[in-house]
Design a protein around this motif. Structure first.
Motif, PDB file in Angstrom:
ATOM      1  N   TRP A  74      36.733  38.346  27.868  1.00 44.64           N
ATOM      2  CA  TRP A  74      37.884  37.939  28.715  1.00 44.64           C
ATOM      3  C   TRP A  74      38.020  36.643  28.838  1.00 44.64           C
ATOM      4  O   TRP A  74      37.582  35.487  28.040  1.00 44.64           O
ATOM      5  N   THR A  75      39.419  35.763  28.319  1.00 41.49           N
ATOM      6  CA  THR A  75      39.648  34.845  28.774  1.00 41.49           C
ATOM      7  C   THR A  75      40.405  34.195  29.776  1.00 41.49           C
ATOM      8  O   THR A  75      41.802  35.017  30.571  1.00 41.49           O
ATOM      9  N   VAL A  76      41.198  32.793  30.215  1.00 47.40           N
ATOM     10  CA  VAL A  76      41.583  32.459  31.111  1.00 47.40           C
ATOM     11  C   VAL A  76      42.590  31.660  30.523  1.00 47.40           C
ATOM     12  O   VAL A  76      42.259  30.423  29.576  1.00 47.40           O
ATOM     13  N   ALA A  89      43.217  25.757  34.961  1.00 44.50           N
ATOM     14  CA  ALA A  89      42.653  26.754  34.535  1.00 44.50           C
ATOM     15  C   ALA A  89      41.005  26.818  33.866  1.00 44.50           C
ATOM     16  O   ALA A  89      40.225  27.444  34.171  1.00 44.50           O
ATOM     17  N   VAL A  92      39.393  27.378  36.782  1.00 46.83           N
ATOM     18  CA  VAL A  92      38.592  29.069  36.902  1.00 46.83           C
ATOM     19  C   VAL A  92      37.189  29.368  36.179  1.00 46.83           C
ATOM     20  O   VAL A  92      37.044  30.761  35.812  1.00 46.83           O
ATOM     21  N   ARG A  93      38.053  29.071  34.581  1.00 50.17           N
ATOM     22  CA  ARG A  93      37.059  29.888  34.098  1.00 50.17           C
ATOM     23  C   ARG A  93      35.246  29.217  34.407  1.00 50.17           C
ATOM     24  O   ARG A  93      34.031  29.993  33.665  1.00 50.17           O
ATOM     25  N   SER A 341      42.554  42.656  35.096  1.00 50.04           N
ATOM     26  CA  SER A 341      42.676  41.333  36.330  1.00 50.04           C
ATOM     27  C   SER A 341      43.804  40.565  36.738  1.00 50.04           C
ATOM     28  O   SER A 341      43.548  39.642  37.268  1.00 50.04           O
ATOM     29  N   LYS A 345      43.627  38.389  39.699  1.00 50.70           N
ATOM     30  CA  LYS A 345      43.753  36.762  39.533  1.00 50.70           C
ATOM     31  C   LYS A 345      45.155  37.349  40.950  1.00 50.70           C
ATOM     32  O   LYS A 345      44.868  35.614  41.245  1.00 50.70           O
ATOM     33  N   VAL A 349      40.972  34.163  41.638  1.00 46.41           N
ATOM     34  CA  VAL A 349      41.876  33.420  40.691  1.00 46.41           C
ATOM     35  C   VAL A 349      42.869  32.678  41.744  1.00 46.41           C
ATOM     36  O   VAL A 349      42.229  31.297  41.630  1.00 46.41           O
ATOM     37  N   PRO A 363      46.175  30.046  37.028  1.00 41.26           N
ATOM     38  CA  PRO A 363      46.380  30.901  35.850  1.00 41.26           C
ATOM     39  C   PRO A 363      46.194  32.432  35.174  1.00 41.26           C
ATOM     40  O   PRO A 363      45.716  32.915  36.636  1.00 41.26           O
ATOM     41  N   ASP A 364      46.783  33.163  34.476  1.00 42.71           N
ATOM     42  CA  ASP A 364      46.525  34.493  34.157  1.00 42.71           C
ATOM     43  C   ASP A 364      44.730  34.062  33.448  1.00 42.71           C
ATOM     44  O   ASP A 364      44.450  33.838  32.563  1.00 42.71           O
ATOM     45  N   ILE A 365      44.609  35.699  33.527  1.00 43.00           N
ATOM     46  CA  ILE A 365      42.882  36.153  33.261  1.00 43.00           C
ATOM     47  C   ILE A 365      43.340  37.615  32.886  1.00 43.00           C
ATOM     48  O   ILE A 365      44.212  38.746  33.394  1.00 43.00           O
TER      49      ILE A 365
END
Length: 517
Positions: A74-76, A89, A92-93, A341, A345, A349, A363-365
């Motif tokens: 997974w990435t942000v 961002a 959130v990570r 996701s 979000k 998030v 941010p997008d996840i």
């Protein structure tokens, strides 16, 4: 430019759930629209779907589908380019790494089976180091100091059966005090993930349990009947005869003795009683029960994974077809990852950003799909390694390019040339067969005169061919032989014949010129 104005009626939701005349509304909460839950759920409700995972095959494919999502990294990504967007961002990570984020996602993916899943967020104020700089810019530079942030301390997945949805679609929790309609819940406290196998407005979602119920039901009943059949036909059937007029109590004792026969292995009966063991046979090797189980397992695989060849070989389990089926499974994993996701979000998030950096872009996840092998690049690499002296194994070729290739048979080396007979005899015979003209006579005389020298040249070539160890060695030998071939005798034989041929040609031209005059 004037600000665009949207008419009020266009901003208001009209077809709300509370106005839906088709929605079951027993009081202040909505009931699921799922007809199977309504007819067969009873007091257990969603439990009848949760119990479907207890089936060995259904549980296996369900875990396989969820694992395909969790296995992806997974990435942000920042929702904007402003400093607060980048900081949000990174926050959130850091926040998601503090608790078992993959474990949370695994629990929320239960919505695929049940239709919805619920998790509770426990918030805390924690001192965290949040550095929005890229990784390459952090090396050799001091990190910023820790500052307080409001982030989740933990997130716990709850049993979805404990919750209901109100008339406005809001989540409510059943308690001992409110076992029917539940109590209202605060905002930013509970995460709800939904899954719709078919598009509808049901806030309870529509999980795969609706489609799995009957295949699992038929399979379980088929296995139960199979077990009874094995008990009935798996051993000889005891049979007894008693004389006419035997008292009822003695007949009952004889029947009880037959019942104990399978356990004790021995039997004692009164004199005059006849006991036999009758052999019984099933129709087919398993009475057709195994076929029913196999068909239901295939249906379960299709419902959950969209295919069958990644769980069972089947009659057409070719590698290429298996890869197509695996692509279908990966597409389902892509969809599950994107839907989950989006839910995260829009909830946890967004809550983290709103509580700490109001106004920053959310941010997008998302989860990165596994990279597919570039066969063109792989083939170029294999060719480069082959040129360096490395040969790929059969296992590597089969695993990378498929099992529909096999090694080409090496060509056999050509046999050394063999001469059927002396060439001068063949030339003489050819000349005689075509008629003895002037030129043919010259060819025949040349063949006889040059025979010894021609034979010596051919013998030298034969020796080099027989002694060569490879084509490259033969090429080098021919290069050396070309400067040492015994052609002096052949040149001497050709000299008078070429002179005679020249004079014959001149004479033929002169005669033709005189004839023309």
């Amino acid at each position: 430019m004037a600000k665009a104005a949207v008419p009020a009626p266009l901003q208001v939701e009209i077809a709300t759930i509370a106005r839906d005349v088709t929605a079951p509304m027993p009081g202040f909460t909505l009931a699921p629209r799922d007809d199977i839950l309504a007819r067969r759920g009873g007091q257990d409700g969603l439990k009848i779907y949760q119990d479907l995972a207890r089936d060995g095959h259904a549980g296996s494919v369900l875990r396989k589908r969820r694992a395909a999502v969790i296995a992806r990294e997974w990435t942000v990504e920042a929702g904007g380019t402003q400093p607060d967007d980048l900081l949000a961002a990174e926050l959130v990570r850091v926040a998601l790494r503090r608790f078992g984020f993959d474990r949370l996602c695994l629990g929320l993916l239960a919505a695929v089976l049940n239709g919805y899943a619920v998790a509770e967020v426990m918030w805390e104020a924690a001192d965290l180091v949040v550095d929005p700089r890229p990784e390459d810019e952090r090396e050799g530079k001091p990190s910023p100091s820790a500052t307080p942030w409001i982030v989740p301390a933990s997130v716990k997945v709850r049993n979805a059966r404990r919750f209901r949805f109100g008339l406005q679609g809001e989540l409510r929790m059943l308690t001992w005090d409110e076992p029917l309609h539940g109590i209202p819940l605060p905002d930013r406290k509970f995460i709800v993930a939904r899954y719709w196998a078919e598009e509808n407005e049901d806030p309870y979602g529509r999980g795969l349990g609706h489609d799995l119920f009957w295949p699992v039901y038929f399979k379980r009943n088929g296995v139960a009947l199979w077990h009874k059949a094995l008990e009935r036909f798996g051993q000889p059937f005891p049979y007894a005869e008693y004389p006419t007029g035997t008292p009822r109590n003695e007949r009952q004792e004889l029947l009880a003795a037959l019942a104990d026969l399978g356990q004790s292995g021995g039997l004692v009966v009164p004199q005059g009683s006849l006991v036999k063991l009758l052999e019984t046979k099933m129709t087919g090797p398993d009475g057709g029960h195994a076929a029913l189980v196999s068909v239901m397992d295939a249906e379960i695989s299709k419902i959950v994974l969209g295919e069958t060849l990644t769980t069972e070989a089947g009659d057409k389990g070719a590698r290429s077809l298996g890869e197509v089926h695996d692509d279908v499974r990966q597409e389902l994993a892509d969809g599950d990852a994107d839907l989950l996701s989006a839910e995260l979000k829009s909830q946890v998030v967004r809550w983290i950003v709103e509580l700490n950096l109001p106004g920053a872009a959310v941010p997008d996840i998302w989860r990165r799909a596994p990279e597919q092998v570039d066969l063109k690049a792989q083939s170029d690499l294999d060719k480069a390694l082959f040129d360096m002296g490395f040969e790929p194994t059969d296992a590597h070729v089969s695993e990378t390019y498929g099992d529909h290739y096999q090694r080409k048979a090496a060509p056999e080396p050509p046999a050394p040339p063999r001469v059927a007979g002396p060439p001068q005899l063949r030339l003489v015979e050819h000349a005689r067969a075509d008629g003895a003209g002037p030129l043919d006579e010259l060819v025949a005389r040349l063949a006889v005169a040059a025979a010894p020298s021609q034979e010596a040249v051919l013998n030298a070539i034969r020796r080099e061919v027989e002694m060569a160890s490879s084509y490259e060695d033969l090429e080098q030998r021919f290069l050396r032989l070309s400067a040492a071939l015994p052609i002096e005798g052949l040149a001497q034989a050709l000299q008078p014949v070429l002179l005679l041929a020249n004079l014959t040609g001149r004479d033929a031209v002169g005669q033709a010129a005189g004839h023309d005059e």
